[in-house]
Design a protein around this motif. Structure first.
Motif, PDB file in Angstrom:
ATOM      1  N   ARG A  68      -3.867   0.998  -8.537  1.00 28.26           N
ATOM      2  CA  ARG A  68      -4.318   0.580  -7.222  1.00 28.26           C
ATOM      3  C   ARG A  68      -4.076  -0.911  -7.051  1.00 28.26           C
ATOM      4  O   ARG A  68      -4.321  -1.689  -7.972  1.00 28.26           O
ATOM      5  CB  ARG A  68      -5.805   0.876  -7.045  1.00 28.26           C
ATOM      6  CG  ARG A  68      -6.142   2.349  -7.023  1.00 28.26           C
ATOM      7  CD  ARG A  68      -7.646   2.550  -7.012  1.00 28.26           C
ATOM      8  NE  ARG A  68      -8.256   1.906  -5.864  1.00 28.26           N
ATOM      9  CZ  ARG A  68      -9.577   1.846  -5.670  1.00 28.26           C
ATOM     10  NH1 ARG A  68     -10.389   2.382  -6.555  1.00 28.26           N
ATOM     11  NH2 ARG A  68     -10.077   1.277  -4.599  1.00 28.26           N
TER      12      ARG A  68
ATOM     13  N   LEU B 161       0.825  -1.202   0.000  1.00 29.61           N
ATOM     14  CA  LEU B 161       0.000   0.000   0.000  1.00 29.61           C
ATOM     15  C   LEU B 161       0.860   1.254   0.000  1.00 29.61           C
ATOM     16  O   LEU B 161       1.998   1.242   0.483  1.00 29.61           O
ATOM     17  CB  LEU B 161      -0.908   0.005   1.242  1.00 29.61           C
ATOM     18  CG  LEU B 161      -1.893  -1.165   1.352  1.00 29.61           C
ATOM     19  CD1 LEU B 161      -2.613  -1.096   2.690  1.00 29.61           C
ATOM     20  CD2 LEU B 161      -2.888  -1.148   0.202  1.00 29.61           C
TER      21      LEU B 161
ATOM     22  N   SER C 171      -6.497   0.731   1.055  1.00 30.99           N
ATOM     23  CA  SER C 171      -6.188   0.976  -0.354  1.00 30.99           C
ATOM     24  C   SER C 171      -7.142   2.007  -0.939  1.00 30.99           C
ATOM     25  O   SER C 171      -6.739   2.909  -1.680  1.00 30.99           O
ATOM     26  CB  SER C 171      -6.278  -0.329  -1.135  1.00 30.99           C
ATOM     27  OG  SER C 171      -6.058  -0.109  -2.505  1.00 30.99           O
TER      28      SER C 171
END
Length: 361
Positions: A275, A160, A258
């Motif tokens: 992402r 992340l 996220s």
């Protein structure tokens, strides 16, 4: 691959040493997980090698720094990929039929305790000045299943986007594992005596211990101190029920963080607008392994071998993580985390006891 070789060789040697000493260590400290010992050994080796790039112009320190740089690619690979493989194989230790045998009352105790402990710890951490990753890993370790849960949650942190004030994942893992070992060991001593003083039945004591004590080894040690086999069997099943909830917790936390990170311009610049997947692949693998075990698709000899491999992978990954631990920083900031661990221990023990007295006959 040649770049990885020095780190892989160091990790393999340390893992073999720890596993070879495992029987002796189990007798000396039965409530301390091999994962915790592996991280401590890694931290000691990392400090000796001059981890974290400490500057020193003496020849010995320069040599140590070169060695640290040489092993870093391999140990970094182990800390990421081997750790996730261990989480996947952990699913083979769980059969849903065993967990459902606990009954709705026992499952309700487990679910209530996990939810209350995770939520309370996450809420208390910032108020005590504990960094957010340390808070998250402490909450996971205390509410679910100790070192294995810390390892699984740590596996999503390096996927992340990071904030500038975030601490290194290996530092957060080191704090969480130390607290799991400390307060879990205290529970092994205290909870069986409290169960006797409170007049709990074997089933009640088993559910209480299984729903509140962190490590599997600690659960077995605590429940084994009670008379009768009922407490030990019930505690083990309650512990397995907590482990089943590990994957949903890790997946949900990863998806939430996220999503939050993707809403900020900083996160977009950090990863080029890409992402990470909402559910990490190793979490899906964990679910798949649980399904295979529950369907009886894996023969018993393979399950025994998988359990040994799982422990080996986790030990290797914890040693690799430990090499990057900033020991001086942990010493400076340890007091606040120690208080958070105490609060979390009180919440998990008190919530489980209250739920047991309310729901379990």
């Amino acid at each position: 691959m040649p770049r990885l070789a020095p780190g892989l060789a160091l990790t393999a040697g340390a893992t073999a040493t720890l596993l070879g000493l495992a029987p002796l260590l189990a007798r000396a400290a039965p409530s301390v997980s091999p994962l915790v010992l592996a991280l401590l050994l890694g931290a000691a080796c990392g400090s000796a090698l001059g981890a974290r790039g400490r500057q020193d112009r003496t020849p010995g320190r320069r040599h140590a720094a070169r060695l640290a740089r040489a092993v870093e690619p391999g140990t970094g690979w182990v800390a990421r990929h081997v750790l996730r493989a261990g989480v996947v194989l952990l699913g083979l230790q769980l059969a849903l039929s065993d967990v459902l045998g606990l009954g709705w009352r026992g499952l309700a105790v487990v679910a209530l305790t996990l939810t209350a402990t995770f939520g309370a710890t996450v809420a208390l951490g910032p108020r005590l000045g504990v960094p957010r990753d340390t808070t998250l890993l402490v909450a996971t370790g205390f509410s679910v299943c100790g070192a294995a849960a810390v390892s699984a949650m740590a596996g999503i942190l390096d996927r992340l986007p990071r904030r500038r004030d975030d601490e290194a994942p290996q530092d957060a893992a080191a704090v969480a594992l130390a607290l799991v070992a400390l307060y879990g060991t205290a529970a092994v001593v205290v909870l069986p005596r409290l169960a006797g003083l409170l007049g709990l039945t074997g089933t009640q004591a088993g559910v209480w211990i299984g729903a509140s004590v962190q490590e599997v080894a600690q659960v077995v040690a605590a429940a084994g101190g009670l008379a009768g086999a009922t407490a030990l069997t019930t505690a083990t099943v309650a512990k397995l029920a907590r482990v089943v909830l590990l994957a949903p917790l890790v997946a949900g936390t990863g998806a939430l963080r996220s999503r939050r990170a993707a809403l900020t311009a900083r996160a977009a610049r950090h990863d080029g607008g890409r992402r990470p997947p909402l559910v990490p692949g190793f979490v899906l693998g964990f679910f798949g392994a649980v399904v295979l075990r529950s369907l009886g698709a894996v023969p018993d000899p393979m399950l025994d071998a998988a359990a040994l491999v799982t422990t080996t992978l986790f030990v290797a990954a914890m040693f690799a993580l430990g090499l990057g631990v900033d020991v001086p920083r942990l010493v400076r900031t340890g007091g606040r985390a120690l208080l958070l661990g105490a609060c979390s221990a009180v919440v998990v023990t008190g919530t489980a006891l209250g739920a047991v007295l309310l729901l379990v006959p």
